[in-house]
Design an enzyme around this catalytic site. Structure first.
Site, PDB file in Angstrom:
ATOM      1  N   SER A  80       0.863  -1.187   0.000  1.00 44.25           N
ATOM      2  CA  SER A  80       0.000   0.000   0.000  1.00 44.25           C
ATOM      3  C   SER A  80       0.890   1.225   0.000  1.00 44.25           C
ATOM      4  O   SER A  80       2.040   1.169   0.452  1.00 44.25           O
ATOM      5  CB  SER A  80      -0.861   0.030   1.262  1.00 44.25           C
ATOM      6  OG  SER A  80      -0.080   0.385   2.386  1.00 44.25           O
ATOM      7  N   ASP A  81       0.396   2.339  -0.504  1.00 48.05           N
ATOM      8  CA  ASP A  81       1.078   3.595  -0.213  1.00 48.05           C
ATOM      9  C   ASP A  81       0.961   3.802   1.299  1.00 48.05           C
ATOM     10  O   ASP A  81       0.129   3.175   1.970  1.00 48.05           O
ATOM     11  CB  ASP A  81       0.474   4.764  -1.007  1.00 48.05           C
ATOM     12  CG  ASP A  81       1.482   5.912  -1.158  1.00 48.05           C
ATOM     13  OD1 ASP A  81       2.422   6.008  -0.354  1.00 48.05           O
ATOM     14  OD2 ASP A  81       1.302   6.727  -2.082  1.00 48.05           O
TER      15      ASP A  81
END
Ligand SMILES: *[C@@H]1O[C@H](CO)[C@@H](O)[C@H](O)[C@H]1NC(C)=O
Ligand SMILES: *[C@@H]1O[C@H](CO)[C@@H](O)[C@H](O)[C@H]1NC(C)=O
Ligand SMILES: *[C@@H]1O[C@H](CO)[C@@H](O)[C@H](O)[C@H]1NC(C)=O
Ligand SMILES: *[C@@H]1O[C@H](CO)[C@@H](O)[C@H](O)[C@H]1NC(C)=O
Ligand SMILES: *[C@@H]1O[C@H](CO)[C@@H](O)[C@H](O)[C@H]1NC(C)=O
Ligand SMILES: *[C@@H]1O[C@H](CO)[C@@H](O)[C@H](O)[C@H]1NC(C)=O
Length: 758
Positions: free
Chosen positions: A284-285
């Site tokens: 994920s960011d």
């Protein structure tokens, strides 16, 4: 005595940081287990390792800052290292305060490297970056993967992070990333990865914070046509063709679903359509799992964590998984087997990086600080800056006449140092400003800032004008920098900020040779400079890195002829009033003038691909290319290609004749346009390019421009691409210098099969 004392102080100040370690497969608890068996397959090794994990071990290792498993002798590992244009400061990278490992080569920002249109060079630079990362890793100072590159197309000039990308054109970005990934990872899917790269941000991410629309909660509405044609081709190349080891899902939602929860993106497109296998992971960011709450997509953090794992986001860059997966398991929201799948992918990747293998058999494990910032690395950092700098205007003032000895450097970029690195930077070994480079080049120079990037204060003008009066020529360095465009910060205007142009105007009135250097990743509207005859020359220099000043000076004095090309459109200032940044569609409509050179219906200040030289070229198609091609014959001949869109259409040869007086590189940009296929029709589309080096005065070189079926296909509403019968034109160079007409005969043939959105 003194010497001994100094050494002791240096050691005390710079303790060896051992943030990273390798598992001990000789004497540690894992020795003689399958994960340490180099003959077993990576997946068998990873499965055997994960079988020894408890549920709690699994959960604690789903985050970027993984503790490992002490009981098993499995060290901690931080997945979050950065290396956008050199080893970069980040949670997973630690530069020493001084001495060895206190710096790494700092290349220009990708926006300037993209302007070079030199794919071989990109591969060579990425090879240096991965070498330096490995040297840092061997000292415990960086990870084996990096959250790079940023390949979202630079859709809107206001975007704060456009500087991190190679530009606005999907074909160009795809070629760039194909070469970059090979340099970073050590080839295409090599048996032993040099580094694992991470293509980000998947998908539709190109807005930070515009008029209250924040990336954390922004829902990008994107048609399948625009996804397939504009937003995702570079991800397809990165994943399917260059076989990147990881992908980062983005903060924003696409069509109502946060990217890191989106099974259409993460399963249907990424894994099923492009073949991203279980040796590879999605991160994920950072905090993009927690932001499912901002999107009002998940009611609470346990639901967010379960949704992320179930969708195929294998690592949470953050702490949401670590803190909430146990609750999610208890609530029946996620199965332990799904968590194990995520962790197995991570360790398979580390196995393919040689993490569990004997160091003696791995050349990368031998790299040391003497492999960092080598003469070759320094030369590449200089050369790519020279290659990328774009000459936008020149009335003959450049190269500077030999009679010019005294230069007045003025403006907020004229003595730039760390500014030249832009964002996602490391500590550079040195930073040579334009002003410093002029002194090295033998000029008697002065530096007077005059004003700041975004200021109304004119008290510095008088000193700047006095300095200009005392000089033979004036070099104004300005534009924008990370105080105006940055992560989390889009622009609301694309005019030159503050009073910089007022100062330029006063300098222009002095009647001396005046050169303006425009810096920054996003463009500012330079139409006033373009049209003002008292501004003699204008160059764009992006963020040129450690040798940026030397690169600029060597062009100003004519040591090298410029040959870079603008990788984005320079829009007129009013563009920002014509379309909201939140409108993701690239085609023109009543509320959108169209985006990028393909679709913008207005008149750009400087067009994509603009770039002048100190010489002149005459171009011609050679070798009598065929003027008619049968679609069914092309498709049958392409059947043996790995993918039909990559199958060859034709290679066009161009003679590049230098008709001027100095040697220069030349970038051949080949575009295509047509009215075949679905309307509306783009003005033109880039289908091939190549940079030919050092064409001597009077010499003729041949540029070969391969064109694939995918490049001449057109994408329909459903996202699938087809070849259409009809008339086509090839347009060479910007502005167009030569054209060639051809036709496709036969019947429409679909060459890609875009998956239906669920
Ligand atoms: C691994 O196996 C070898 C050969 O059986 C043995 O000599 C060695 O002690 C074992 N190492 C460990 C750490 O168990
Ligand atoms: C290592 O793996 C190979 C391939 O699976 C296997 O043939 C061999 O027996 C294994 N070695 C040991 C010591 O388990
Ligand atoms: C967990 O696994 C069971 C058995 O395979 C399956 O029926 C169930 O849907 C899974 N639950 C989740 C949340 O994936
Ligand atoms: C130019 O920048 C360097 C590095 O920041 C600084 O040391 C120097 O004083 C500056 N020169 C002038 C004339 O301001
Ligand atoms: C253009 O040049 C004239 C002087 O010749 C000056 O008065 C005017 O301000 C200049 N405009 C800009 C934008 O540089
Ligand atoms: C293609 O571009 C040329 C040159 O700009 C233009 O004259 C022509 O009308 C265009 N054709 C189509 C089909 O767009």
């Amino acid at each position: 005595m003194l010497a001994t004392f100094l050494v002791a102080v240096a050691l005390a100040c710079a303790p060896q940081v051992q943030a990273y370690a390798f598992p001990d497969c000789v004497n540690g608890p894992l020795a003689n287990t399958t994960v340490c068996n180099t003959s077993a397959s990576p997946s068998a090794r990873a499965k055997a390792l994960i079988a020894m994990f408890t549920t709690s071990d699994l959960i604690s290792n789903t985050v970027n800052s993984s503790p490992g498993v002490a009981r098993l002798g499995l060290p901690a590992y931080n997945w979050w290292s950065e290396a956008l244009h050199g080893v970069a400061g980040s949670p997973g990278v630690s530069f020493a305060p001084s001495g060895d490992f206190s710096f790494a080569t700092s290349f220009p920002e990708p926006i300037l490297m993209g302007a070079a249109f030199d794919d071989e060079m990109i591969k060579a630079i990425a090879t240096v970056i991965s070498t330096e990362m490995r040297a840092f890793n061997n000292a415990g100072r960086a990870g084996l993967d990096a959250f790079t590159p940023n390949i979202n197309p630079f859709r809107d000039p206001r975007w704060g992070r456009g500087q991190e990308t190679p530009g606005e054109d999907p074909f160009h970005i795809s070629q760039y990333v194909f070469n970059l990934i090979q340099g970073l990872q050590g080839g295409i899917d090599p048996p032993l990865f040099k580094l694992v790269a991470d293509c980000k941000h998947f998908a539709g991410y190109d807005l930070e914070n515009w008029m209250g629309n924040n990336r954390m909660s922004f829902n990008a509405i994107i048609s399948q046509q625009d996804l397939a044609e504009f937003y995702l081709p570079m991800f397809q190349t990165c994943v399917r063709d260059a076989k990147v080891g990881s992908v980062m899902c983005s903060y924003n939602a696409v069509n109502g679903v946060p990217s890191c929860a989106d099974t259409f993106l993460l399963q249907t497109i990424l894994r099923d359509f492009w073949g991203f296998d279980d040796d590879r992971w999605v991160t994920s960011d950072c905090d993009a799992i927690a932001n499912f709450i901002d999107h009002k997509f998940s009611p609470d953090l346990p639901h967010a964590a379960a949704t992320g794992i179930n969708a195929g986001t294998d690592i949470d860059c953050g702490s949401t998984y670590g803190n909430n997966l146990a609750a999610a398991v208890s609530l029946g929201l996620v199965n332990v087997s799904s968590i194990a799948r995520a962790v197995t992918r991570q360790y398979t990747s580390l196995i393919r990086l040689g993490y569990f293998d004997p160091p003696a058999s791995q050349p990368f494990r031998q790299l040391k600080f003497s492999d960092v910032n080598t003469p070759n690395a320094q030369q590449l950092a200089y050369e790519i800056a020279v290659e990328g700098i774009v000459l936008l205007k020149n009335d003959g003032t450049l190269p500077l006449s030999k009679s010019i000895k005294k230069l007045a450097f003025i403006g907020p970029w004229a003595n730039a140092t760390t500014q030249m690195q832009g964002n996602y930077q490391g500590t550079a070994p040195f930073l040579i400003s334009p002003f410093a480079a002029s002194q090295e080049a033998g000029f008697t120079s002065t530096f007077t800032p005059g004003t700041k990037i975004n200021s109304a204060d004119t008290t510095g003008f008088a000193a700047a004008i006095a300095a200009a009066k005392a000089a033979d020529a004036i070099v104004f360095g300005g534009g924008i920098d990370d105080s105006i465009e940055a992560e989390g910060m889009d622009r609301n205007t694309i005019v030159w900020p503050g009073n910089q142009l007022d100062l330029v105007g006063q300098l222009a009135a002095l009647g001396k040779p005046l050169v303006v250097l425009q810096f920054g990743g996003g463009q500012v509207d330079s139409s006033a400079l373009k049209s003002n005859s008292t501004v003699n020359a204008l160059l764009w220099g992006g963020y040129p890195g450690q040798s940026g000043g030397t690169a600029v000076m060597d062009i100003l004095i004519g040591k090298v002829s410029p040959a870079g090309r603008l990788p984005t459109t320079q829009y007129p200032a009013n563009y920002v009033n014509e379309v909201p940044m939140t409108d993701m569609s690239v085609r023109p409509s009543s509320t959108n003038p169209g985006r990028t050179y393909k679709w913008f219906t207005g008149t750009p200040v400087f067009e994509f691909g603009t770039g002048l030289s100190f010489t002149t070229f005459s171009l011609a198609f050679t070798g009598s290319p065929k003027a008619s091609y049968n679609i069914q014959t092309l498709v049958a001949a392409g059947a043996s290609a790995a993918h039909l869109d990559l199958a060859p259409f034709a290679t066009f040869s161009v003679s590049v004749h230098n008709t001027g007086k100095v040697a220069s590189d030349f970038v051949s940009l080949l575009f295509m346009n047509t009215t075949a296929g679905p309307s509306p029709f783009p003005k033109k589309e880039l289908v091939s390019y190549v940079r030919t080096k050092n064409v001597g005065a009077g010499q003729t070189a041949t540029a070969n421009l391969p064109v694939t079926l995918g490049a001449i296909a057109r994408v329909g509403d459903d996202g699938s691409a087809s070849l259409y019968p009809g008339d086509y034109t090839l347009l060479l160079d910007v502005p167009t210098a030569v054209t060639f007409h051809f036709s496709l005969t036969g019947t429409q043939a679909q060459i890609t099969n875009w998956p239906a959105a669920s």
